[in-house]
Design a protein around this motif. Structure first.
Motif, PDB file in Angstrom:
ATOM      1  N   GLU A 156     -24.211  31.850 -19.176  1.00 42.95           N
ATOM      2  CA  GLU A 156     -25.054  30.793 -18.633  1.00 42.95           C
ATOM      3  C   GLU A 156     -24.348  30.075 -17.481  1.00 42.95           C
ATOM      4  OE1 GLU A 156     -28.161  27.866 -18.204  1.00 42.95           O
ATOM      5  OE2 GLU A 156     -28.028  29.968 -18.817  1.00 42.95           O
ATOM      6  N   SER A 157     -23.034  29.862 -17.609  1.00 44.59           N
ATOM      7  CA  SER A 157     -22.271  29.238 -16.526  1.00 44.59           C
ATOM      8  C   SER A 157     -22.300  30.100 -15.273  1.00 44.59           C
ATOM      9  CB  SER A 157     -20.825  28.995 -16.973  1.00 44.59           C
ATOM     10  OG  SER A 157     -20.758  28.045 -18.018  1.00 44.59           O
ATOM     11  N   LEU A 158     -22.214  31.425 -15.450  1.00 46.10           N
ATOM     12  CA  LEU A 158     -22.295  32.323 -14.299  1.00 46.10           C
ATOM     13  C   LEU A 158     -23.681  32.230 -13.659  1.00 46.10           C
ATOM     14  CD1 LEU A 158     -21.046  34.607 -12.559  1.00 46.10           C
ATOM     15  CD2 LEU A 158     -21.980  36.232 -14.234  1.00 46.10           C
ATOM     16  N   ARG A 159     -24.720  32.220 -14.476  1.00 47.34           N
ATOM     17  CA  ARG A 159     -26.086  32.152 -13.963  1.00 47.34           C
ATOM     18  C   ARG A 159     -26.306  30.884 -13.143  1.00 47.34           C
ATOM     19  NH1 ARG A 159     -31.138  30.225 -14.977  1.00 47.34           N
ATOM     20  NH2 ARG A 159     -30.416  28.864 -16.657  1.00 47.34           N
ATOM     21  N   ARG A 160     -25.690  29.786 -13.582  1.00 48.21           N
ATOM     22  CA  ARG A 160     -25.861  28.509 -12.904  1.00 48.21           C
ATOM     23  C   ARG A 160     -24.888  28.320 -11.740  1.00 48.21           C
ATOM     24  NH1 ARG A 160     -28.850  24.526 -15.387  1.00 48.21           N
ATOM     25  NH2 ARG A 160     -29.740  25.059 -17.417  1.00 48.21           N
ATOM     26  N   GLY A 161     -24.038  29.308 -11.496  1.00 47.11           N
ATOM     27  CA  GLY A 161     -23.104  29.218 -10.380  1.00 47.11           C
ATOM     28  C   GLY A 161     -21.899  28.344 -10.634  1.00 47.11           C
ATOM     29  N   ARG A 162     -21.568  28.100 -11.898  1.00 44.32           N
ATOM     30  CA  ARG A 162     -20.428  27.244 -12.222  1.00 44.32           C
ATOM     31  C   ARG A 162     -19.109  28.005 -12.207  1.00 44.32           C
ATOM     32  NH1 ARG A 162     -23.298  24.461 -17.504  1.00 44.32           N
ATOM     33  NH2 ARG A 162     -24.751  23.079 -16.364  1.00 44.32           N
ATOM     34  N   CYS A 163     -19.145  29.313 -12.133  1.00 47.93           N
ATOM     35  CA  CYS A 163     -17.937  30.125 -12.112  1.00 47.93           C
ATOM     36  C   CYS A 163     -18.207  31.410 -11.348  1.00 47.93           C
ATOM     37  CB  CYS A 163     -17.452  30.430 -13.531  1.00 47.93           C
ATOM     38  SG  CYS A 163     -18.675  31.308 -14.538  1.00 47.93           S
ATOM     39  N   GLN A 164     -17.128  32.120 -11.007  1.00 49.81           N
ATOM     40  CA  GLN A 164     -17.264  33.392 -10.301  1.00 49.81           C
ATOM     41  C   GLN A 164     -17.394  34.570 -11.251  1.00 49.81           C
ATOM     42  OE1 GLN A 164     -13.695  32.082  -8.020  1.00 49.81           O
ATOM     43  NE2 GLN A 164     -14.579  33.316  -6.383  1.00 49.81           N
ATOM     44  N   LEU A 165     -16.752  34.472 -12.408  1.00 52.54           N
ATOM     45  CA  LEU A 165     -16.809  35.551 -13.384  1.00 52.54           C
ATOM     46  C   LEU A 165     -17.049  34.975 -14.779  1.00 52.54           C
ATOM     47  CD1 LEU A 165     -14.081  36.326 -11.350  1.00 52.54           C
ATOM     48  CD2 LEU A 165     -14.648  38.520 -12.409  1.00 52.54           C
ATOM     49  N   ALA A 166     -17.709  35.781 -15.616  1.00 52.92           N
ATOM     50  CA  ALA A 166     -17.959  35.386 -17.005  1.00 52.92           C
ATOM     51  C   ALA A 166     -17.449  36.481 -17.935  1.00 52.92           C
ATOM     52  CB  ALA A 166     -19.452  35.150 -17.238  1.00 52.92           C
ATOM     53  N   GLY A 167     -16.660  36.107 -18.926  1.00 57.62           N
ATOM     54  CA  GLY A 167     -16.105  37.071 -19.872  1.00 57.62           C
ATOM     55  C   GLY A 167     -16.925  37.136 -21.146  1.00 57.62           C
ATOM     56  N   PHE A 168     -17.240  38.357 -21.590  1.00 57.40           N
ATOM     57  CA  PHE A 168     -17.984  38.565 -22.837  1.00 57.40           C
ATOM     58  C   PHE A 168     -17.562  39.908 -23.417  1.00 57.40           C
ATOM     59  CE2 PHE A 168     -20.369  40.636 -19.531  1.00 57.40           C
ATOM     60  CZ  PHE A 168     -20.912  41.764 -20.113  1.00 57.40           C
ATOM     61  N   HIS A 169     -17.995  40.203 -24.636  1.00 59.46           N
ATOM     62  CA  HIS A 169     -17.593  41.462 -25.258  1.00 59.46           C
ATOM     63  C   HIS A 169     -18.732  42.068 -26.060  1.00 59.46           C
ATOM     64  CE1 HIS A 169     -16.566  38.971 -28.933  1.00 59.46           C
ATOM     65  NE2 HIS A 169     -16.261  38.109 -27.976  1.00 59.46           N
ATOM     66  N   LEU A 170     -18.729  43.393 -26.148  1.00 60.32           N
ATOM     67  CA  LEU A 170     -19.752  44.163 -26.851  1.00 60.32           C
ATOM     68  C   LEU A 170     -19.102  45.305 -27.615  1.00 60.32           C
ATOM     69  CD1 LEU A 170     -22.527  44.609 -24.109  1.00 60.32           C
ATOM     70  CD2 LEU A 170     -22.642  43.116 -26.100  1.00 60.32           C
ATOM     71  N   CYS A 171     -19.764  45.721 -28.668  1.00 60.33           N
ATOM     72  CA  CYS A 171     -19.349  46.919 -29.397  1.00 60.33           C
ATOM     73  C   CYS A 171     -20.619  47.592 -29.925  1.00 60.33           C
ATOM     74  CB  CYS A 171     -18.389  46.564 -30.525  1.00 60.33           C
ATOM     75  SG  CYS A 171     -19.132  45.639 -31.870  1.00 60.33           S
ATOM     76  N   PRO A 172     -20.521  48.799 -30.481  1.00 59.12           N
ATOM     77  CA  PRO A 172     -21.735  49.492 -30.945  1.00 59.12           C
ATOM     78  C   PRO A 172     -22.567  48.667 -31.904  1.00 59.12           C
ATOM     79  CG  PRO A 172     -19.893  51.007 -30.931  1.00 59.12           C
ATOM     80  CD  PRO A 172     -19.312  49.652 -30.638  1.00 59.12           C
ATOM     81  N   GLN A 173     -21.894  47.927 -32.801  1.00 59.44           N
ATOM     82  CA  GLN A 173     -22.636  47.165 -33.802  1.00 59.44           C
ATOM     83  C   GLN A 173     -23.469  46.044 -33.176  1.00 59.44           C
ATOM     84  OE1 GLN A 173     -19.460  48.019 -33.936  1.00 59.44           O
ATOM     85  NE2 GLN A 173     -18.804  48.576 -35.997  1.00 59.44           N
ATOM     86  N   THR A 174     -23.001  45.487 -32.050  1.00 58.40           N
ATOM     87  CA  THR A 174     -23.696  44.340 -31.457  1.00 58.40           C
ATOM     88  C   THR A 174     -24.458  44.710 -30.194  1.00 58.40           C
ATOM     89  OG1 THR A 174     -21.722  43.703 -30.174  1.00 58.40           O
ATOM     90  CG2 THR A 174     -21.992  42.724 -32.361  1.00 58.40           C
TER      91      THR A 174
END
Length: 364
Positions: A156-174
């Motif tokens: 959401e911070s990335l979408r609003r332009g509050r940062c240049q990069l956003a960190g998140f994580h995914l795996c098969p289960q999610t």
């Protein structure tokens, strides 16, 4: 942006000011978990004399005993000490939750005053020890202003332009939940996804696994106390998905509603005896000398706008991710695979992917 964390110290006023700080409360939790003042002192890195002296001084000031010693039978907390720990934990959870937006506002204020040595790259990211280690390694040549928060909040911070990069994580289960999480924030924008690393998630338990925990089903045992990650974090999303697959109702887990905001905080809670088990990354368990029960591998990504990828500072960060800086940081902590760090994907490739690896040697 600057990174800030809320703190809480109880001060007893009088002729002599005594503090019930994190170290003292950790000592009480260690007594509770080990049943021994000597072992608790060793676990918290102080001498037996210093530990007992501090307990006695604070107990005298409060007017109630905190620890009972019995020859040949170890030590145990009194009801007063147990109540003290319970109230402190409740207030810390409430403080962390309510202070989060104020801390972010203060961090943004401080970032305007600070004059960086080099142009900084701003990140909002799900908590990760490897990313924090990379920040420390690059500080003199490429400052990374990181605000650690949940995956959803970071996107959401990335979408609003509050940062240049956003960190998140995914795996098969999610992955199904991940698609639903990503699309509202990133769909319709020119977004690229950078692979930072793959990391191992699982259960963190005390050294020697004193409760003989083998898997998720053991969390439902009545004597096992759990510490959770906060709602909205990718780790909480993964944990809830794993619980559903294992058929373990959250309501059967003592402590499921107790939350911390970082992997380190979860590990520290287990190490201090505040809980018997937590869920998080292997690196955090290693940092606090905990045993680890592996449950899943996941990929940690950095999302950014395509135009940001061409900025010199972001290009410099990408070079560091692909180079020796990240590999050196990963070599110092277990549970990370950086063999394909720095690969760049577009959003549609990530959302369509069904091949996020499930084992340490699989590749994206």
């Amino acid at each position: 942006m600057e990174t800030l964390e809320p703190g809480l110290v109880w001060t007893l006023r009088g002729e002599e000011r005594l503090c019930l700080d994190g170290d003292f409360l950790a000592l009480l939790r260690a007594v509770e978990s080990t049943g021994s003042l000597a072992r608790a002192a060793r676990a918290t890195g102080i001498s037996y004399r210093h530990a007992w002296g501090r307990i006695v001084r604070i107990a005298e000031r409060l007017g109630v005993p905190l620890v009972l010693l019995k020859q040949g039978r170890g030590a145990r907390l009194t009801a007063a000490a147990e109540r003290l720990l319970a109230v402190d934990a409740q207030l810390r959870r409430r403080l962390a939750s309510e202070a989060a937006p104020l801390l972010e506002e203060m961090a943004e204020t401080l970032s305007h005053w600070r004059k960086p040595r080099h142009k900084a790259v701003s990140l909002c990211a799900s908590h990760d020890l490897l990313l924090a280690a990379l920040q420390a390694r690059l500080d003199s040549v490429l400052p990374l202003d990181i605000v650690f928060q949940g995956s959803s909040e970071s996107l959401e911070s990335l979408r609003r332009g509050r940062c240049q990069l956003a960190g998140f994580h995914l795996c098969p289960q999610t992955l199904p939940d991940g698609r639903r999480m990503l699309e509202p924030f990133l769909r319709g924008q020119s977004i690229v996804i950078i692979l930072l690393a793959r990391r191992e998630q699982g259960l963190m338990v005390g050294r020697g696994n004193p409760h003989s925990i083998r898997g998720l089903a053991d969390l439902a045992r009545s004597q096992v106390r759990f510490i959770n990650r906060q709602r909205g974090s990718g780790t909480r999303l993964l944990f809830d998905r794993l619980l559903a697959e294992a058929g373990v109702p959250p309501a059967h887990i003592a402590g499921y509603a107790n939350e911390e905001y970082t992997h380190q905080a979860v590990a520290a809670t287990v190490a201090s005896g505040g809980a018997d088990v937590g869920f998080g990354i292997r690196a955090a368990a290693h940092l606090y000398g905990l045993a680890f029960i592996a449950l899943a591998w996941e990929a940690y990504y950095l999302a950014c706008r395509r135009r940001s990828l061409e900025e010199p500072a972001v290009q410099k960060l990408l070079q560091a991710i692909r180079g020796s800086e990240l590999r050196a940081a990963a070599a110092a902590m277990p549970g990370y695979d950086v063999s394909e760090a720095g690969k760049v994907y577009n959003l549609s490739q990530l959302l369509a992917s069904t091949a996020i690896p499930t084992d340490p040697v699989a590749r994206l």
